[in-house]
Design a protein around this motif. Structure first.
Motif, PDB file in Angstrom:
ATOM      1  N   PHE A  21       7.427   6.323   7.535  1.00  0.00           N
ATOM      2  CA  PHE A  21       6.079   6.752   7.907  1.00  0.00           C
ATOM      3  C   PHE A  21       5.045   5.713   7.469  1.00  0.00           C
ATOM      4  CE2 PHE A  21       2.140   9.117   7.196  1.00  0.00           C
ATOM      5  CZ  PHE A  21       2.061   9.938   8.314  1.00  0.00           C
ATOM      6  N   ALA A  22       5.151   5.275   6.218  1.00  0.00           N
ATOM      7  CA  ALA A  22       4.209   4.282   5.679  1.00  0.00           C
ATOM      8  C   ALA A  22       4.391   2.925   6.356  1.00  0.00           C
ATOM      9  CB  ALA A  22       4.380   4.165   4.167  1.00  0.00           C
ATOM     10  N   GLY A  28       2.005  -0.295   3.242  1.00  0.00           N
ATOM     11  CA  GLY A  28       2.616  -0.866   2.045  1.00  0.00           C
ATOM     12  C   GLY A  28       1.643  -1.537   1.099  1.00  0.00           C
ATOM     13  N   PRO A  29       0.695  -2.342   1.625  1.00  0.00           N
ATOM     14  CA  PRO A  29      -0.240  -3.015   0.715  1.00  0.00           C
ATOM     15  C   PRO A  29      -1.090  -2.059  -0.132  1.00  0.00           C
ATOM     16  CG  PRO A  29      -0.313  -4.026   2.880  1.00  0.00           C
ATOM     17  CD  PRO A  29       0.529  -2.779   3.010  1.00  0.00           C
ATOM     18  N   PHE A  30      -1.225  -0.817   0.317  1.00  0.00           N
ATOM     19  CA  PHE A  30      -2.045   0.162  -0.402  1.00  0.00           C
ATOM     20  C   PHE A  30      -1.229   1.010  -1.371  1.00  0.00           C
ATOM     21  CE2 PHE A  30      -3.607  -0.297   4.010  1.00  0.00           C
ATOM     22  CZ  PHE A  30      -4.704  -1.090   3.733  1.00  0.00           C
ATOM     23  N   GLN A  83       7.008   8.858  -3.332  1.00  0.00           N
ATOM     24  CA  GLN A  83       6.613   7.486  -3.010  1.00  0.00           C
ATOM     25  C   GLN A  83       6.505   6.630  -4.267  1.00  0.00           C
ATOM     26  OE1 GLN A  83       3.136   8.592  -0.551  1.00  0.00           O
ATOM     27  NE2 GLN A  83       3.998   7.200   0.965  1.00  0.00           N
ATOM     28  N   LEU A  84       5.961   7.194  -5.331  1.00  0.00           N
ATOM     29  CA  LEU A  84       5.845   6.459  -6.586  1.00  0.00           C
ATOM     30  C   LEU A  84       7.228   6.135  -7.146  1.00  0.00           C
ATOM     31  CD1 LEU A  84       4.082   5.306  -8.851  1.00  0.00           C
ATOM     32  CD2 LEU A  84       3.988   7.618  -9.829  1.00  0.00           C
ATOM     33  N   SER A  85       8.146   7.083  -7.057  1.00  0.00           N
ATOM     34  CA  SER A  85       9.500   6.826  -7.554  1.00  0.00           C
ATOM     35  C   SER A  85      10.172   5.719  -6.753  1.00  0.00           C
ATOM     36  CB  SER A  85      10.343   8.101  -7.538  1.00  0.00           C
ATOM     37  OG  SER A  85      10.692   8.476  -6.220  1.00  0.00           O
ATOM     38  N   THR A  86       9.917   5.681  -5.461  1.00  0.00           N
ATOM     39  CA  THR A  86      10.478   4.624  -4.624  1.00  0.00           C
ATOM     40  C   THR A  86       9.871   3.272  -5.006  1.00  0.00           C
ATOM     41  OG1 THR A  86      10.886   6.151  -2.795  1.00  0.00           O
ATOM     42  CG2 THR A  86      10.771   3.812  -2.253  1.00  0.00           C
ATOM     43  N   ALA A  87       8.557   3.253  -5.191  1.00  0.00           N
ATOM     44  CA  ALA A  87       7.872   2.003  -5.529  1.00  0.00           C
ATOM     45  C   ALA A  87       8.371   1.434  -6.856  1.00  0.00           C
ATOM     46  CB  ALA A  87       6.357   2.229  -5.587  1.00  0.00           C
ATOM     47  N   LEU A  88       8.750   2.307  -7.782  1.00  0.00           N
ATOM     48  CA  LEU A  88       9.195   1.859  -9.108  1.00  0.00           C
ATOM     49  C   LEU A  88      10.715   1.870  -9.253  1.00  0.00           C
ATOM     50  CD1 LEU A  88       6.510   3.657 -11.296  1.00  0.00           C
ATOM     51  CD2 LEU A  88       6.630   1.226 -10.694  1.00  0.00           C
TER      52      LEU A  88
END
Length: 122
Positions: A21-22, A28-30, A83-88
């Motif tokens: 979706f993102a 992604g940049p945000f 989303q935060l868990s994916t980013a980290l």
């Protein structure tokens, strides 16, 4: 640590859907961890807003419309957390299970049962 995107449980499927979706919107940049954590906090505040002036009993007896509104806010909180868990690259299920084990040590049944005190006050 298990790669959140590589297995097939519902949470990992959701993470993959969120990423798609993102990606489709070039967001992604945000989605820096700081921004996702900030958004998560905002959404948690919006969830709390639905309970702000209710009594404890009223908060347990929401109307269908109230429940739907709360469900939407809960979904927002979950989506940002995933989303935060994916980013980290943090496996949320593994992290939650580890935290539950830690809490079991901090809150032994024989000392914590029937109390709402923090572990350092048991």
């Amino acid at each position: 640590m298990t790669d959140l995107r590589s297995t097939h449980d519902p949470l990992q499927t959701l993470a993959r859907q969120l990423q798609q979706f993102a990606d489709a919107r070039d967001w992604g940049p945000f989605h820096a961890p700081k921004n996702l954590a900030s958004a998560l906090t905002v959404e948690a505040g919006e969830l709390l807003e639905h309970f702000q002036w209710l009594t404890e009993d009223q908060s347990r007896q929401l109307t269908p419309n109230q429940k739907q509104a709360v469900a939407h806010e809960m979904a927002d909180v979950l989506l940002y957390l995933v989303q935060l868990s994916t980013a980290l690259d943090i496996n949320l299920v593994d992290a939650a299970q580890a935290k539950m084990a830690l809490n079991a040590q901090k809150y032994p049944v024989e000392q914590a049962r029937g109390h709402s005190r923090k572990y350092d006050a048991l």
